[in-house]
Enzyme design. Sequence first.
Site, PDB file in Angstrom:
ATOM      1  N   HIS A 101     -73.769  71.156  26.243  1.00 30.33           N
ATOM      2  CA  HIS A 101     -75.088  70.654  25.998  1.00 30.33           C
ATOM      3  C   HIS A 101     -75.442  69.171  27.096  1.00 30.33           C
ATOM      4  O   HIS A 101     -74.112  68.704  27.389  1.00 30.33           O
ATOM      5  CB  HIS A 101     -75.279  70.132  25.204  1.00 30.33           C
ATOM      6  CG  HIS A 101     -75.713  71.285  23.896  1.00 30.33           C
ATOM      7  ND1 HIS A 101     -76.487  71.159  22.911  1.00 30.33           N
ATOM      8  CD2 HIS A 101     -74.824  72.083  23.624  1.00 30.33           C
ATOM      9  CE1 HIS A 101     -76.697  72.130  22.249  1.00 30.33           C
ATOM     10  NE2 HIS A 101     -75.661  72.694  22.272  1.00 30.33           N
ATOM     11  N   TYR A 122     -77.659  78.983  23.179  1.00 36.26           N
ATOM     12  CA  TYR A 122     -78.489  79.284  23.363  1.00 36.26           C
ATOM     13  C   TYR A 122     -79.026  78.970  25.370  1.00 36.26           C
ATOM     14  O   TYR A 122     -78.312  80.264  25.586  1.00 36.26           O
ATOM     15  CB  TYR A 122     -78.936  76.624  23.875  1.00 36.26           C
ATOM     16  CG  TYR A 122     -77.493  77.150  24.777  1.00 36.26           C
ATOM     17  CD1 TYR A 122     -77.360  75.962  25.478  1.00 36.26           C
ATOM     18  CD2 TYR A 122     -76.051  76.220  23.201  1.00 36.26           C
ATOM     19  CE1 TYR A 122     -75.814  75.886  26.032  1.00 36.26           C
ATOM     20  CE2 TYR A 122     -74.820  75.465  23.892  1.00 36.26           C
ATOM     21  CZ  TYR A 122     -74.698  75.726  25.372  1.00 36.26           C
ATOM     22  OH  TYR A 122     -73.233  74.975  25.737  1.00 36.26           O
TER      23      TYR A 122
END
EC number: 1.14.13.114
Length: 385
Positions: A47, A215
């Site tokens: 991230h 993700y």
Amino acid sequence: MSQSPRIAVVGAGLGGAAAAKLLLQEGFNVRVYEQAPSFSRLGAGIHVGPNVMKILRRIGIEDALNEQGSHPDYWYSRHWQTGDVLAQIPLGDYAVKEYGASYLTVHRGDFHALLVEALPDSVMAYGKFLTKVEDRGNVVVMHFADGTTEEADIVIGPDGVNSRIREELLGPELPKYAGYLAHRAVFPTPEVKAGMLPFDACVKWWSDDRHMMTYFVTGKADELYYVTGVPVEKWDLNDRWLESSKEEMREAFSGWHPTVQALIDATVEVTKWSLLERDPLPLWSRGRLVLLGDACHPMKPHMAQGAAMAIEDGAMLARCLKEVGAHNHELAFALYEANRAERASKVQRISHDNTWLRTNEDPSWCFGYDVFNVPLVEPKVKAAA
């Protein structure tokens, strides 16, 4: 430039590379020593929040990373069995508007490549495994496994959880096993629909004792990544990285939602590693040596902010050295620690507790942070003995 203090950065990971680039931009004399023989695309997903993207803007790679990464509109937290939404944290355009930069997920190796490519080849020294460091008062001598030695006026240690620089400052001490293993896998996005739900661009599946975060790691959404946290009471720290399997994943996540099962079924290769921590250190620097990132505050990855803290550290250290001058390095180091320790310890604590965004909460204290514009706090004056 030859009269400028020589700054050595030991380790060209995300924090080290960012620190080196920012120091170079401020006109410092920097040399980076990396133990790997050359750069390679390592890691998996990561991230990159607005707090980091603002630093990458200064470095000059924000646009390139925006093109590479996936831009989720939300961070979802979902119930492990029902798929019910536990939290829905707005990102996407909201993050740009509210926090000043985008929030994205990307392959760590692609991100790392952009950072390393931002550094001139002339400052990089590969194949330099540090075996010993000596602060002799007026100079630091570094000894490497290839038999060479180098000198520097300041040595920065972004050299990881088993930092040689930390060991020189505080003595040898093994990190603590956190009681959890993590599994990770990157694979092509499955063609099939996953149970009752599509694949969210960014979602964390939660039960009482374990989780799976998943993700996309490309802007094309053609690669998916997952990382887990699974409790395992005891673990041999000599076995840090091991191969895992679909069968092990199915056992660990038996009964979980069909979407999770579809991810496991689509897995090509999966590895596992032990999660390590340290208690907050009593000091981040001494003399001409200073730590950053996992070298001084290793943390579980459960807040997705470990690399962010290292990059923020690097940016703040560069700011403090510019503020007071590298010749006044001890004051710069004290200023750096005064402006980083509280925030890093907070992130370390929340990561340990694994509560981040499990329910709807305001993440602005984290994502809205701007390391270049936050007011500096003066270091505390130590009381006389």
